[in-house]
Design a protein around this motif. Structure first.
Motif, PDB file in Angstrom:
ATOM      1  N   LYS A  38    -141.152  26.462  80.595  1.00 38.00           N
ATOM      2  CA  LYS A  38    -140.180  27.420  81.126  1.00 38.00           C
ATOM      3  C   LYS A  38    -138.890  26.650  81.357  1.00 38.00           C
ATOM      4  CE  LYS A  38    -143.525  30.362  83.479  1.00 38.00           C
ATOM      5  NZ  LYS A  38    -143.973  30.856  84.793  1.00 38.00           N
ATOM      6  N   ILE A  39    -137.858  27.005  80.597  1.00 37.58           N
ATOM      7  CA  ILE A  39    -136.601  26.261  80.703  1.00 37.58           C
ATOM      8  C   ILE A  39    -135.523  27.123  81.348  1.00 37.58           C
ATOM      9  CG2 ILE A  39    -137.090  24.627  78.853  1.00 37.58           C
ATOM     10  CD1 ILE A  39    -135.366  26.340  76.988  1.00 37.58           C
ATOM     11  N   PRO A  44    -128.995  22.754  78.674  1.00 38.64           N
ATOM     12  CA  PRO A  44    -128.178  22.717  77.448  1.00 38.64           C
ATOM     13  C   PRO A  44    -128.781  23.529  76.304  1.00 38.64           C
ATOM     14  CG  PRO A  44    -128.327  20.527  78.395  1.00 38.64           C
ATOM     15  CD  PRO A  44    -129.259  21.414  79.205  1.00 38.64           C
ATOM     16  N   ILE A  45    -130.087  23.459  76.124  1.00 34.35           N
ATOM     17  CA  ILE A  45    -130.692  24.174  74.994  1.00 34.35           C
ATOM     18  C   ILE A  45    -130.620  25.675  75.201  1.00 34.35           C
ATOM     19  CG2 ILE A  45    -133.095  24.071  75.791  1.00 34.35           C
ATOM     20  CD1 ILE A  45    -133.774  23.434  72.801  1.00 34.35           C
ATOM     21  N   ALA A  46    -130.864  26.126  76.424  1.00 26.80           N
ATOM     22  CA  ALA A  46    -130.794  27.571  76.685  1.00 26.80           C
ATOM     23  C   ALA A  46    -129.368  28.083  76.516  1.00 26.80           C
ATOM     24  CB  ALA A  46    -131.320  27.885  78.081  1.00 26.80           C
ATOM     25  N   LYS A  47    -128.398  27.318  77.026  1.00 28.48           N
ATOM     26  CA  LYS A  47    -126.997  27.732  76.869  1.00 28.48           C
ATOM     27  C   LYS A  47    -126.642  27.878  75.397  1.00 28.48           C
ATOM     28  CE  LYS A  47    -124.836  25.918  81.048  1.00 28.48           C
ATOM     29  NZ  LYS A  47    -124.002  24.843  81.585  1.00 28.48           N
ATOM     30  N   VAL A  61    -125.633  20.758  72.489  1.00 27.55           N
ATOM     31  CA  VAL A  61    -124.944  19.582  73.005  1.00 27.55           C
ATOM     32  C   VAL A  61    -125.600  19.231  74.332  1.00 27.55           C
ATOM     33  CG1 VAL A  61    -122.748  18.623  73.769  1.00 27.55           C
ATOM     34  CG2 VAL A  61    -122.800  20.284  71.895  1.00 27.55           C
ATOM     35  N   SER A  62    -126.237  18.054  74.385  1.00 26.41           N
ATOM     36  CA  SER A  62    -126.930  17.637  75.599  1.00 26.41           C
ATOM     37  C   SER A  62    -126.451  16.245  75.982  1.00 26.41           C
ATOM     38  CB  SER A  62    -128.444  17.627  75.366  1.00 26.41           C
ATOM     39  OG  SER A  62    -128.811  16.476  74.632  1.00 26.41           O
ATOM     40  N   PRO A  63    -126.782  15.815  77.200  1.00 18.93           N
ATOM     41  CA  PRO A  63    -126.376  14.455  77.609  1.00 18.93           C
ATOM     42  C   PRO A  63    -126.916  13.371  76.668  1.00 18.93           C
ATOM     43  CG  PRO A  63    -127.129  15.712  79.504  1.00 18.93           C
ATOM     44  CD  PRO A  63    -127.421  16.548  78.280  1.00 18.93           C
TER      45      PRO A  63
END
Length: 75
Positions: A38-39, A44-47, A61-63
């Motif tokens: 559950k994210i 970042p992935i959900a956005k 785009v993630s850290p």
């Protein structure tokens, strides 16, 4: 025409360069539980995938860097 990703959607994602498909449920930040796939809608992935359609390939785009995922299925 596939479904559109929203909060509450269960989404199957395929990471670029990987044959495995991962399934996630997108939830509000209070309900997020990465160990149960559950994210948070704020991750970042959900956005990156919110409001996108089944079949689309999306850049995340993630850290840790930028990568692509394909939205295989939206339920």
């Amino acid at each position: 025409e596939g479904g559109v990703v929203n909060i509450g959607s269960t989404v199957s994602l395929q990471y670029e360069g990987d044959d495995d498909v991962e399934e996630y449920r997108i939830v509000g930040s209070q309900e997020a539980d990465p160990f149960n796939n559950k994210i948070s809608n704020e991750s970042p992935i959900a956005k990156a995938i919110l409001n996108r359609k089944q079949g689309e390939t999306v850049e995340v785009v993630s850290p840790e860097g930028t990568y692509k995922v394909k939205i295989v299925k939206v339920a």
